[in-house]
Scaffold this motif. Sequence first.
Motif, mmCIF file in Angstrom:
data_model
loop_
_atom_site.group_PDB
_atom_site.id
_atom_site.type_symbol
_atom_site.label_atom_id
_atom_site.label_comp_id
_atom_site.label_asym_id
_atom_site.label_seq_id
_atom_site.Cartn_x
_atom_site.Cartn_y
_atom_site.Cartn_z
ATOM 1 N N THR A 1 1.182 -4.208 14.478
ATOM 2 C CA THR A 1 1.042 -3.139 13.489
ATOM 3 C C THR A 1 1.296 -1.796 14.148
ATOM 4 O OG1 THR A 1 -1.337 -2.924 13.934
ATOM 5 C CG2 THR A 1 -0.696 -4.411 12.146
ATOM 6 N N PHE A 2 1.849 -0.902 13.363
ATOM 7 C CA PHE A 2 2.043 0.482 13.800
ATOM 8 C C PHE A 2 1.159 1.389 12.945
ATOM 9 C CE2 PHE A 2 6.469 -1.220 14.678
ATOM 10 C CZ PHE A 2 6.217 -1.454 16.024
ATOM 11 N N ASP A 3 0.729 2.475 13.579
ATOM 12 C CA ASP A 3 -0.133 3.406 12.843
ATOM 13 C C ASP A 3 0.258 4.825 13.219
ATOM 14 O OD1 ASP A 3 -2.277 4.293 11.210
ATOM 15 O OD2 ASP A 3 -3.373 2.460 11.746
ATOM 16 N N TRP A 4 -0.460 5.776 12.690
ATOM 17 C CA TRP A 4 -0.131 7.188 12.939
ATOM 18 C C TRP A 4 -0.218 7.542 14.412
ATOM 19 C CZ3 TRP A 4 2.365 9.772 9.445
ATOM 20 C CH2 TRP A 4 2.200 9.465 8.086
ATOM 21 N N PHE B 1 0.816 -1.214 0.000
ATOM 22 C CA PHE B 1 0.000 0.000 0.000
ATOM 23 C C PHE B 1 0.852 1.267 0.000
ATOM 24 C CE2 PHE B 1 -2.879 -3.275 1.349
ATOM 25 C CZ PHE B 1 -4.063 -2.927 0.719
ATOM 26 N N ARG B 2 2.157 1.119 0.155
ATOM 27 C CA ARG B 2 3.043 2.275 0.041
ATOM 28 C C ARG B 2 3.504 2.495 -1.401
ATOM 29 N NH1 ARG B 2 7.071 2.064 5.290
ATOM 30 N NH2 ARG B 2 5.581 1.166 6.779
ATOM 31 N N THR B 3 3.243 1.525 -2.266
ATOM 32 C CA THR B 3 3.642 1.657 -3.669
ATOM 33 C C THR B 3 2.578 2.468 -4.415
ATOM 34 O OG1 THR B 3 2.522 -0.384 -4.295
ATOM 35 C CG2 THR B 3 4.816 -0.555 -3.558
ATOM 36 N N PRO B 4 2.936 3.043 -5.557
ATOM 37 C CA PRO B 4 1.976 3.890 -6.301
ATOM 38 C C PRO B 4 0.957 3.065 -7.077
ATOM 39 C CG PRO B 4 4.061 3.792 -7.467
ATOM 40 C CD PRO B 4 4.281 3.060 -6.171
ATOM 41 N N PHE C 1 9.819 9.140 14.198
ATOM 42 C CA PHE C 1 9.123 9.092 12.903
ATOM 43 C C PHE C 1 9.734 8.019 12.008
ATOM 44 C CE2 PHE C 1 8.519 10.277 8.490
ATOM 45 C CZ PHE C 1 7.160 10.518 8.441
ATOM 46 N N VAL C 2 11.067 8.021 11.904
ATOM 47 C CA VAL C 2 11.741 7.059 11.037
ATOM 48 C C VAL C 2 11.508 5.635 11.537
ATOM 49 C CG1 VAL C 2 13.990 6.232 10.253
ATOM 50 C CG2 VAL C 2 13.487 8.682 10.262
ATOM 51 N N THR C 3 11.563 5.447 12.843
ATOM 52 C CA THR C 3 11.410 4.109 13.413
ATOM 53 C C THR C 3 10.050 3.509 13.077
ATOM 54 O OG1 THR C 3 12.904 4.632 15.237
ATOM 55 C CG2 THR C 3 11.370 2.780 15.551
ATOM 56 N N TYR C 4 9.019 4.286 13.220
ATOM 57 C CA TYR C 4 7.676 3.753 12.994
ATOM 58 C C TYR C 4 7.269 3.805 11.513
ATOM 59 C CZ TYR C 4 6.806 3.457 18.002
ATOM 60 O OH TYR C 4 6.858 3.103 19.319
ATOM 61 N N PHE C 5 7.493 4.954 10.870
ATOM 62 C CA PHE C 5 6.986 5.122 9.498
ATOM 63 C C PHE C 5 7.649 4.156 8.523
ATOM 64 C CE2 PHE C 5 6.807 7.109 5.286
ATOM 65 C CZ PHE C 5 5.446 7.311 5.176
ATOM 66 N N PHE C 6 8.939 3.907 8.694
ATOM 67 C CA PHE C 6 9.645 3.032 7.772
ATOM 68 C C PHE C 6 9.694 1.584 8.257
ATOM 69 C CE2 PHE C 6 11.272 7.219 6.568
ATOM 70 C CZ PHE C 6 11.064 7.173 5.205
ATOM 71 N N SER C 7 8.969 1.285 9.281
ATOM 72 C CA SER C 7 8.865 -0.088 9.746
ATOM 73 C C SER C 7 7.970 -0.882 8.793
ATOM 74 C CB SER C 7 8.286 -0.133 11.153
ATOM 75 O OG SER C 7 7.951 -1.464 11.504
ATOM 76 N N PRO C 8 8.314 -2.138 8.475
ATOM 77 C CA PRO C 8 7.437 -2.975 7.637
ATOM 78 C C PRO C 8 6.057 -3.170 8.238
ATOM 79 C CG PRO C 8 9.612 -3.962 7.849
ATOM 80 C CD PRO C 8 9.556 -2.836 8.846
#
Length: 469
Positions: A175-178, A126-129, A190-197
């Motif tokens: 799962t991580f979310d906003w 879902f992160r892909t275009p 931000f980097v730890t959570y947002f770029f986590s698989p």
Amino acid sequence: MAGSPTQKGVLMQETVAAKADQAAIFHDAEQTGLRLAIKGRLVALILMGGWLVVTRASDPLRAIEYLLVLGVLAGFGIVHYKIIGTSRDRSWVKYLFVALDIAFLSLLIATQPVFDTVDLPQAVIFRTPIFPFYFIILGVAAFSFSPGLVLWAGACGVAGWLGAFAFAIRGMEQTFDWKDIGTMPDTQTFVTYFFSPNFVGTWSRLQEALALGVVAILIGLVMWRARYTVRRQIEAEQERRTISDIFGQYVPAAVAEVLISKRGTLAPVEREATILFADLADFTKLTETIGPKGIVEVLNAYFDAVSLIITRHHGVITQFQGDAILATFNVPAEDPDHAGCGVRAAREIADLVQSRNFAGIALRTRIGICTGTVIAGSVGGGGRQNYTVHGATVNLAARLEEMNKELGTDVLIAATTTKHLSGYNFKQIGQMDVRGLAEPIDLYTFGRDASADSDANRSAPAGSAASVS
């Protein structure tokens, strides 16, 4: 006063027919739009397939998988294209194929990993275009000119996107979310959570679905507005045509069209025109012989045939006077070849009357033709108006018709008409005194061999140098 049941029935039938015509117009527009959209969709899939093959040259197996997917989508479109307009086509078919497109796309998103060689949660896709592909399907639906299909595509897209998302994250243990990032995170957080698989971004998926739904609603509203505008135009044209058809039974069609466009009035004009006045010979004796019913049948048959000839030669019948016809050329519609049109119409009328019977009765017609200045316009009173022409030219045409009886001719043409027709050959009768004119005028008629030339004159275009002897 209320209309009779018969009149109400006719109006109801006309209303139903008009609505059926509108439905047919929109149905044809939908089918044409869908065919065009499917063609464009197929071209896009072919181009996309070429791009994927080129960019995946190092991984042939992956390229083949993409081509198979695109092939399935292309197959949906081809099948739909073949069905459109056939006996198998139904109102729900277009909805089915939109749902199939979205369901297939959503299934791929929910089950196919981004890379086969990397072990990542399916939610990473879902992160892909990939979300814009739903807008492509929405755009294809918009070609149908159907608000319902656009809204259906939007609803299916929202359901498909959120359904694929729910399926992709269903088995994730963490799962991580906003909400885990917070409203004012530091860079490391931000980097730890947002770029986590394991970051799924549920609110982002909801926001994307909302955007798709809003766009579908907006396009649907535009389609509805466009259809409403087109429907109003169709109704106005149908109403205009109905009025013209009804009004044209009482006044010339050309006059009716101008009257409708001018909202009921024709300003008087002074213009050069050619007047044709035709009358039946021995009409009084005929009425005594065949009676009222018979004479009406004869006149209707005669007027129908003559009216077609005059209309075909761009003339306008301004009056039926008993058994007489007054026709004008160059008013109200302008025609630079009005003199030629009047002469050719007279020749054809004369030939027609000589060659056939009308309601079983043989007739003889006398015709006078004159060209000159006339005054034309709407006149009347008491709330009723009539389009008519006045002037010495009209009077002279009527007088020439009468003089046929004195001279033993069927058609008399004034020199004011023949001078406009270079290349025509007429037989000159002579110079005659005409009641109401100070000086005599030259009169002409068709010669004995006119019938041989009349076919050439009728087929010759306006303004050509056809021969009439």
